[in-house]
Design an enzyme around this catalytic site. Structure first.
Site, PDB file in Angstrom:
ATOM      1  N   TYR A  51       0.877  -1.190  -0.232  1.00 47.02           N
ATOM      2  CA  TYR A  51      -0.043   0.192  -0.075  1.00 47.02           C
ATOM      3  C   TYR A  51       0.874   1.236  -0.089  1.00 47.02           C
ATOM      4  CZ  TYR A  51      -4.676  -2.275   0.717  1.00 47.02           C
ATOM      5  OH  TYR A  51      -5.563  -3.233   0.407  1.00 47.02           O
ATOM      6  N   ASN A 118     -13.798  -3.658   3.271  1.00 48.97           N
ATOM      7  CA  ASN A 118     -14.343  -3.905   2.277  1.00 48.97           C
ATOM      8  C   ASN A 118     -14.078  -5.442   1.287  1.00 48.97           C
ATOM      9  OD1 ASN A 118     -11.745  -3.017   1.184  1.00 48.97           O
ATOM     10  ND2 ASN A 118     -12.616  -1.354   0.154  1.00 48.97           N
ATOM     11  N   HIS A 121      -9.156  -7.063  -2.455  1.00 49.83           N
ATOM     12  CA  HIS A 121      -8.326  -6.194  -3.131  1.00 49.83           C
ATOM     13  C   HIS A 121      -8.211  -6.774  -4.384  1.00 49.83           C
ATOM     14  CE1 HIS A 121      -4.798  -4.061  -4.190  1.00 49.83           C
ATOM     15  NE2 HIS A 121      -4.146  -5.087  -4.626  1.00 49.83           N
TER      16      HIS A 121
HETATM   17  P1  IDP Z   1      -9.295  -0.161  -3.871  1.00 49.95           P
HETATM   18  O1  IDP Z   1      -9.021  -1.043  -2.910  1.00 49.95           O
HETATM   19  O2  IDP Z   1     -10.681   0.262  -4.100  1.00 49.95           O
HETATM   20  O3  IDP Z   1      -8.299   0.129  -4.945  1.00 49.95           O
HETATM   21  P2  IDP Z   1      -7.828   2.308  -2.720  1.00 49.95           P
HETATM   22  O4  IDP Z   1      -8.126   3.618  -2.989  1.00 49.95           O
HETATM   23  O5  IDP Z   1      -6.536   1.572  -3.337  1.00 49.95           O
HETATM   24  O6  IDP Z   1      -9.279   1.413  -3.037  1.00 49.95           O
HETATM   25  O7  IDP Z   1      -7.710   2.055  -0.992  1.00 49.95           O
HETATM   26  C1  IDP Z   1      -6.966   0.850  -0.550  1.00 49.95           C
HETATM   27  C2  IDP Z   1      -7.945   0.666   0.732  1.00 49.95           C
HETATM   28  O8  IDP Z   1      -8.121   1.504   1.775  1.00 49.95           O
HETATM   29  C3  IDP Z   1      -9.379   0.300   0.097  1.00 49.95           C
HETATM   30  O9  IDP Z   1      -9.715  -0.807  -0.120  1.00 49.95           O
HETATM   31  C4  IDP Z   1     -10.041   0.595   1.762  1.00 49.95           C
HETATM   32  O10 IDP Z   1      -9.968  -0.615   2.577  1.00 49.95           O
HETATM   33  C5  IDP Z   1      -9.197   1.650   2.228  1.00 49.95           C
HETATM   34  N1  IDP Z   1      -9.383   3.145   2.191  1.00 49.95           N
HETATM   35  C6  IDP Z   1      -9.369   3.608   0.792  1.00 49.95           C
HETATM   36  N2  IDP Z   1     -10.091   4.945   0.822  1.00 49.95           N
HETATM   37  C7  IDP Z   1     -10.675   5.101   2.145  1.00 49.95           C
HETATM   38  C8  IDP Z   1     -11.224   6.105   2.936  1.00 49.95           C
HETATM   39  O11 IDP Z   1     -11.309   7.256   2.416  1.00 49.95           O
HETATM   40  N3  IDP Z   1     -11.561   5.828   4.089  1.00 49.95           N
HETATM   41  C9  IDP Z   1     -11.397   4.840   4.966  1.00 49.95           C
HETATM   42  N4  IDP Z   1     -10.740   3.596   4.199  1.00 49.95           N
HETATM   43  C10 IDP Z   1     -10.401   3.833   2.873  1.00 49.95           C
HETATM   44 MG    MG Z   2      -6.199   0.180  -4.737  1.00 51.51          MG
END
Ligand code: IDP
Ligand code: MG
Length: 138
Positions: A51, A118, A121
């Site tokens: 990350y 969520n 990944h």
């Molecule tokens: P993605 O998993 O949909 O690619 P990313 O922007 O790469 O999303 O973010 C990595 C992970 O960080 C997300 O899957 C989620 O678990 C967490 N995350 C991302 N943005 C937020 C936020 O605004 N608030 C809380 N957690 C977040």
């Molecule tokens: Mg991502």
């Protein structure tokens, strides 16, 4: 030319809730092929590399805490346009608004904590897929 590959992770919430099978079922039902799979409790070092693009963001520390809280199922999957295809199966990052029909939309919700739990990944580009597969399947 070999088929495109991606890294899929069933995050600790997905494993803890017993949804690994349901998630992998959707990947296979879509027609993608699982070519490698391992269960791993990830170190902070691995997660910080995975990350790296999010370092400095407010959810970075909670994200590493969450992702190291229990076992993850790491999956190597292949198929034409699998990177885009799995991102589509996964749905939007926020599980509250992720479309019904997607993994996050059907199976996820907000739990009122600092990081979105969520379930999955998926790599977001061929470059990310190559980098992430090397990290998780070294
Ligand atoms: P993605 O998993 O949909 O690619 P990313 O922007 O790469 O999303 O973010 C990595 C992970 O960080 C997300 O899957 C989620 O678990 C967490 N995350 C991302 N943005 C937020 C936020 O605004 N608030 C809380 N957690 C977040
Ligand atoms: Mg991502």
């Amino acid at each position: 030319m070999s088929a495109e590959e991606t890294l899929i992770l069933v995050k600790p919430d997905g494993v803890a809730r017993g949804l690994s099978g349901e998630i992998l079922r959707r990947v296979e039902a879509k027609g993608y092929r699982i070519t490698d799979l391992r269960m791993v409790t990830a170190s902070r070092e691995l997660l910080a590399e995975h990350y790296a693009e999010h370092e400095g963001k407010p959810f970075f520390a909670p994200l590493l805490e969450f992702m190291s809280s229990g076992p993850i199922v790491a999956v190597r999957a292949e198929g034409d346009r699998v990177i885009e295809g799995f991102r589509s199966l996964a749905g939007a990052t926020d599980p509250t608004t992720a479309a019904p029909g997607t993994i996050r939309g059907d199976l996820g919700r907000d739990w009122g904590v600092a990081v979105q739990q969520n379930l999955v990944h998926g790599s977001d580009s061929t470059l990310s897929a190559e980098r992430e597969l090397a990290l998780w399947f070294a």
